[in-house]
Design an enzyme around this catalytic site. Structure first.
Site, PDB file in Angstrom:
ATOM      1  N   HIS A   1       0.846  -1.200   0.000  1.00 24.57           N
ATOM      2  CA  HIS A   1       0.000   0.000   0.000  1.00 24.57           C
ATOM      3  C   HIS A   1       0.875   1.241   0.000  1.00 24.57           C
ATOM      4  CE1 HIS A   1       0.590   1.447   4.203  1.00 24.57           C
ATOM      5  NE2 HIS A   1       0.880   0.179   4.434  1.00 24.57           N
ATOM      6  N   CYS A   2       0.301   2.346  -0.495  1.00 23.02           N
ATOM      7  CA  CYS A   2       0.967   3.636  -0.414  1.00 23.02           C
ATOM      8  C   CYS A   2       0.170   4.485   0.571  1.00 23.02           C
ATOM      9  CB  CYS A   2       1.060   4.283  -1.792  1.00 23.02           C
ATOM     10  SG  CYS A   2      -0.544   4.507  -2.601  1.00 23.02           S
ATOM     11  N   ALA A   3       0.170   5.799   0.410  1.00 22.62           N
ATOM     12  CA  ALA A   3      -0.481   6.664   1.388  1.00 22.62           C
ATOM     13  C   ALA A   3      -1.992   6.504   1.400  1.00 22.62           C
ATOM     14  CB  ALA A   3      -0.115   8.122   1.111  1.00 22.62           C
TER      15      ALA A   3
END
Length: 655
Positions: free
Chosen positions: A31-33
């Site tokens: 996942h990213c932000a």
């Protein structure tokens, strides 16, 4: 994470796993932000439309060969934790995921992705330089700044700062490229320093004929000692070459002398290639790109601008748009003005206008509002993927309306001679990059107003003839199942087959022996408040859970405390053994089925050690939850009492 949230995320994980084609179709997850990113073996199996309707999901699209599901900052971390645990893919970094995704890309896609990665690393510096340049331009045109020594001095320092960052941009690019392609970043910096050495004639001065250029003769070739100020493409090529040289010499040089000899050879060979091969080739390529773009503006005029801004977002769909960063940097270095930035910006906001047009047409649809509003907000900050993949491409006519709006915005850019003094940001933040000359800020607003209005109006017009949303807008999360007499181990394949005609009423029998109780009596707020859905529960007298009807096992949790089941008519059920028993990590549980198994009513699904679980301090109540009951069906549950495998516990009826 509290129990209520975890159980909600468990339901999301079960549904997502099913909709992307099962665990066997998942290659990696990170996942990213704001986004859960999943790499699949086969993207075609994933039901992207149904994923849009998953609880808490704000949008879904495919980018860089990753299925990216938008959950939002903070929330995505918790969803990832449960989803990754459910699929045995914990501790995978975003870098690991990119490596997995890159293996699926063709050579051209890998090149474009690599270029993007190079500029992502140094984008904060580029944005700082661009914003400082814009600020300096504004302050420099104000009379009270010019007349005040302090303000003039501050503005002068701002100008020096921005100029220094852009002046050393080739060094930053060489560093980032070397790092991206596996070399030691410090060697990229060394090559960047050589490119900008004071011992070389300044490239800009040499081009104007105001600097004396020394020519060396190496292997019979004339090598001009000219610096590479503004040589973005040369820096990209040298970063790549330096990384490969570093990897090569690190492997070939004996370990006893490697520390001294390997970096020496990398730097020496890299410098020779810079002045003899890479430099001339890179300069020629840079000149060709810049001249082609300038030719377009000078010879195609308003048509060239309109075509570029009209089609730019179609390039985004292919992923090739990442290369524009290198072209913009080179354009700035060669001409001092970047006309591509406002063209891309109006193309972006026009797609936002298309989203607003579609939203107006379907404003009564709650799901449409939930999807369109966040997508439009993303557009305001230059991010169009949620709008493109979630709405405009999905319904076809909005993407056409957006492209027409973008073309109209391009006309406005041409008519006002709008350009930027930097790159890297667009739409609302991008106004700071607009060249203030000739009322640049006002023209920026006008061009964007034309584009968003064009996208909005054209979407409404096209929608009158092309909108088929009422027939296909509501994706079904319920997939059909094969006959229960057949068996199969591939859940994804089984879900693709034809759905049997649903009967007027569907009966679900006892799934455990014990005392049937109402959901409200389960000692857990999530179950009692029916957050996950309607259902019943049982206080078991032994440690066995059975299939309540003929159907298919959709997912068995790795911790074996829960199982997701679908009847032969597609009714989805979650059977959850105990409260908070996920904390046992599978201890005391034994699964007798696996994902994709076809089962008959009364078949043993899971065994558990009831006494040991209770000794560990856990409630062993077993809720059976109907997680995704269609609106046209209603659930009737049996009154509390003794339950066996032959007891009718629930009936699903057509309304």
């Amino acid at each position: 994470m509290d129990a209520n949230k975890r159980q909600r995320y468990e339901k999301i994980s079960i549904e997502l796993t099913r909709l992307v084609g099962g665990k066997e179709n998942i290659q990696g997850v990170a996942h990213c932000a704001t986004r859960l990113r999943i790499v699949l073996k086969d993207n075609d199996i994933a039901d992207l439309k149904a994923i849009e309707d998953v609880d808490l999901a704000k949008g879904v699209f495919v980018a860089g060969d990753q299925v990216q599901i938008i959950f939002g900052a903070g929330l995505v971390n918790d969803v990832y934790e449960v989803f990754a645990e459910h699929n045995n893919m914990k501790n995978m970094s975003l870098s690991d995921l990119k490596t997995v995704a890159n293996k699926k890309m063709n050579p051209l896609q890998r090149i474009i992705k690599a270029l993007s990665d190079v500029f992502v690393d140094i984008m904060p510096g580029i944005l700082a330089a661009a914003l400082l340049t814009g600020l300096s331009g504004v302050l420099g045109n104000l009379d009270f700044v010019k007349s005040n020594d302090t303000l003039y001095g501050i503005n002068r320092l701002i100008n020096i700062s921005s100029g220094a960052i852009f002046g050393f941009l080739p060094l930053a690019v060489a560093y980032s490229a070397c790092k991206r392609f596996g070399g030691r970043p410090i060697l990229g910096i060394v090559i960047g320093c050589i490119m900008l050495s004071d011992s070389l004639a300044n490239a800009y001065s040499a081009a104007q004929g105001t600097a004396e250029v020394t020519t060396l003769h190496i292997f019979g070739m004339g090598v001009e000692l000219v610096g590479f100020q503004g040589g973005i493409i040369v820096a990209l090529l040298m970063g790549f070459v330096t990384a490969k040289l570093d990897l090569f010499f690190e492997k070939k040089v004996p370990e006893v002398i490697r520390l001294l000899v390997s970096p020496l050879l990398t730097t020496l060979v890299g410098a020779l290639l810079l002045f003899t091969v890479i430099g001339p080739v890179g300069r020629g390529l840079s000149s060709g790109i810049t001249n082609a773009l300038v030719w377009m503006t000078q010879n195609l005029g308003v048509a060239g601008y309109a075509v570029f801004s009209g089609l730019q977002q179609l390039v985004v769909i292919t992923g090739l748009h990442h290369i524009f960063g290198a072209i913009e940097a080179q354009l700035l270095a060669d001409t001092g003005r970047n006309f591509l930035n406002p063209l891309m910006s109006v193309a972006i906001i026009a797609q936002g206008g298309a989203v607003l047009g579609y939203l107006l047409m379907h404003r009564k649809n709650v799901k449409t509002r939930e999807l369109c509003i966040p997508s439009f907000i993303s557009v305001l900050f230059g991010i169009t993927e949620p709008a493109l993949f979630g709405i405009n491409l999905r319904y076809r006519f909005p993407i056409i309306g957006g492209c027409i709006g973008g073309a109209l915005g391009g006309v406005a850019v041409y008519m006002t001679d709008l350009a930027a003094v930097g790159f890297g940001t667009t739409v609302l933040p991008g106004i700071a990059l607009a060249d203030p000359a000739g009322n640049g800020y006002v023209n920026y607003i006008i061009a964007h107003a034309v584009a968003i209005a064009g996208g909005f109006i054209m979407t409404l017009v096209l929608g009158k003839f092309m909108d088929k949303t009422p027939a296909d807008a509501v994706p079904s999360g319920t997939q059909g199942l094969p006959d229960a007499g057949q068996r199969g181990t591939d859940a994804a394949q089984g879900c693709q087959e034809a759905e049997p005609e649903s009967p007027a009423e569907e009966i679900f029998y006892g799934y455990a022996n014990g005392q049937l109780i109402a959901m409200e009596d389960v000692k857990d707020e999530t179950f009692a408040n029916k957050v996950l859905g309607e259902g019943v529960a049982v206080l078991p007298t032994d440690g066995r859970v059975y299939a309540p009807a003929d159907g298919m096992v959709m997912s068995v949790f790795d911790t074996k405390h829960a199982i997701c089941f679908a009847s032969r008519y597609g009714t989805e059920i979650l059977i959850h053994i105990g409260v908070d028993t996920v904390n046992l990590q599978g201890k005391y549980f034994t699964a007798h089925v696996k994902d994709g198994d076809m089962v008959k009513k009364g078949q043993l699904l899971i065994e558990f050690d009831k006494e040991q679980i209770e000794k560990a301090g856990y409630d062993t109540a077993i809720p059976m939850i109907f997680t995704d009951l269609p609106e046209e069906k209603t659930l009737e549950v049996s009154a509390p009492g003794r339950m066996t495998q032959d007891t009718r516990t629930a009936i699903v009826r057509k309304v």
